[in-house]
Write a protein that holds these residues in place. Sequence first.
Motif, mmCIF file in Angstrom:
data_model
loop_
_atom_site.group_PDB
_atom_site.id
_atom_site.type_symbol
_atom_site.label_atom_id
_atom_site.label_comp_id
_atom_site.label_asym_id
_atom_site.label_seq_id
_atom_site.Cartn_x
_atom_site.Cartn_y
_atom_site.Cartn_z
ATOM 1 N N ARG A 59 0.847 -1.209 0.000
ATOM 2 C CA ARG A 59 0.000 0.000 0.000
ATOM 3 C C ARG A 59 0.874 1.248 0.000
ATOM 4 O O ARG A 59 0.592 2.212 -0.710
ATOM 5 N N LYS A 60 1.937 1.215 0.804
ATOM 6 C CA LYS A 60 2.847 2.357 0.889
ATOM 7 C C LYS A 60 3.477 2.639 -0.478
ATOM 8 O O LYS A 60 3.532 3.786 -0.915
ATOM 9 N N GLN A 61 3.946 1.587 -1.151
ATOM 10 C CA GLN A 61 4.562 1.752 -2.476
ATOM 11 C C GLN A 61 3.576 2.390 -3.456
ATOM 12 O O GLN A 61 3.932 3.313 -4.179
ATOM 13 N N ARG A 62 2.348 1.874 -3.467
ATOM 14 C CA ARG A 62 1.335 2.409 -4.384
ATOM 15 C C ARG A 62 1.016 3.872 -4.065
ATOM 16 O O ARG A 62 0.872 4.689 -4.972
ATOM 17 N N ARG A 63 0.897 4.199 -2.790
ATOM 18 C CA ARG A 63 0.569 5.570 -2.392
ATOM 19 C C ARG A 63 1.710 6.528 -2.759
ATOM 20 O O ARG A 63 1.457 7.622 -3.255
ATOM 21 N N LEU A 64 2.951 6.111 -2.514
ATOM 22 C CA LEU A 64 4.092 6.969 -2.828
ATOM 23 C C LEU A 64 4.208 7.200 -4.333
ATOM 24 O O LEU A 64 4.496 8.308 -4.774
ATOM 25 N N GLU A 65 3.961 6.140 -5.113
ATOM 26 C CA GLU A 65 3.996 6.279 -6.579
ATOM 27 C C GLU A 65 2.923 7.246 -7.068
ATOM 28 O O GLU A 65 3.105 7.927 -8.070
ATOM 29 N N VAL A 119 1.787 8.038 3.310
ATOM 30 C CA VAL A 119 1.339 6.834 3.999
ATOM 31 C C VAL A 119 0.314 7.266 5.040
ATOM 32 O O VAL A 119 0.490 8.301 5.693
ATOM 33 N N THR A 120 -0.753 6.486 5.194
ATOM 34 C CA THR A 120 -1.766 6.858 6.185
ATOM 35 C C THR A 120 -1.225 6.640 7.595
ATOM 36 O O THR A 120 -0.355 5.794 7.821
ATOM 37 N N ALA A 121 -1.756 7.382 8.542
ATOM 38 C CA ALA A 121 -1.343 7.251 9.950
ATOM 39 C C ALA A 121 -1.659 5.851 10.467
ATOM 40 O O ALA A 121 -0.873 5.263 11.215
ATOM 41 N N VAL A 122 -2.793 5.309 10.061
ATOM 42 C CA VAL A 122 -3.185 3.955 10.488
ATOM 43 C C VAL A 122 -2.181 2.932 9.970
ATOM 44 O O VAL A 122 -1.722 2.063 10.719
ATOM 45 N N ASP A 123 -1.821 3.037 8.692
ATOM 46 C CA ASP A 123 -0.837 2.115 8.122
ATOM 47 C C ASP A 123 0.507 2.233 8.844
ATOM 48 O O ASP A 123 1.122 1.226 9.189
ATOM 49 N N ALA A 124 0.951 3.449 9.079
ATOM 50 C CA ALA A 124 2.241 3.659 9.749
ATOM 51 C C ALA A 124 2.223 3.044 11.150
ATOM 52 O O ALA A 124 3.181 2.383 11.570
ATOM 53 N N LYS A 125 1.129 3.244 11.861
ATOM 54 C CA LYS A 125 0.998 2.708 13.227
ATOM 55 C C LYS A 125 1.060 1.179 13.239
ATOM 56 O O LYS A 125 1.834 0.588 13.991
ATOM 57 N N TYR A 126 0.253 0.529 12.416
ATOM 58 C CA TYR A 126 0.198 -0.935 12.436
ATOM 59 C C TYR A 126 1.438 -1.577 11.824
ATOM 60 O O TYR A 126 1.838 -2.667 12.230
ATOM 61 N N PHE A 127 2.068 -0.895 10.888
ATOM 62 C CA PHE A 127 3.323 -1.396 10.329
ATOM 63 C C PHE A 127 4.374 -1.464 11.440
ATOM 64 O O PHE A 127 5.057 -2.466 11.612
ATOM 65 N N ARG A 128 4.478 -0.382 12.218
ATOM 66 C CA ARG A 128 5.444 -0.322 13.312
ATOM 67 C C ARG A 128 5.150 -1.390 14.371
ATOM 68 O O ARG A 128 6.057 -2.094 14.819
ATOM 69 N N ILE A 129 3.886 -1.539 14.746
ATOM 70 C CA ILE A 129 3.518 -2.524 15.770
ATOM 71 C C ILE A 129 3.817 -3.940 15.283
ATOM 72 O O ILE A 129 4.406 -4.749 16.011
#
Length: 173
Positions: A115-121, A126-136
């Motif tokens: 998802r991050k790759q697609r969003r950056l392209e 990156v969404t805050a939710v994605d960043a949070k759960y990726f880290r956890i």
Amino acid sequence: MFEKGEYVVCGNKGVCVVEDVTTLNISGIDKERKYYILKPVYMAGSTVYIPVDTAEESMRRVLSHEEADLLIASIPQIPQIVNTNDKLLEQEYRNCMKTNSCREWVKIIKTIYQRKQRRLEAGRKVTAVDAKYFRIAEDNLYGELAISLNMAKDQVEDYIIKEMEKEEKGLYI
């Protein structure tokens, strides 16, 4: 039953060491009920008390070295989360985290990475939710694999990458 000195994974506390198995002398608590006293490995100063009779619901043994290697070898086959509704995705992440399963953590990491790759392209953040759960998910996975593989937590990602490159090149027999 878990033994004193054993590494376990306990809910959202991550990897813990069983410090003791004993009754607690605290008012309002059943003096006959046994508890695991756990020390989270990556949360200095924390102590967790889990009743022995309900421990199987929230605790499991840390993967063995062999199980960790098998997990890493299976990463390419672990599917991503299939969810077309971003509003429901956080609930899906939560459900995966609740399982306390390394495979589910890998699923979260793979999903969010793509998802991050697609969003950056697309020029989006990156969404805050994605960043949070990726880290956890990364914290939990790398914390457990560090114990299983007897290495520092910050070495785990490089180890996984090297092992997956070996797999791609057919270096496994």
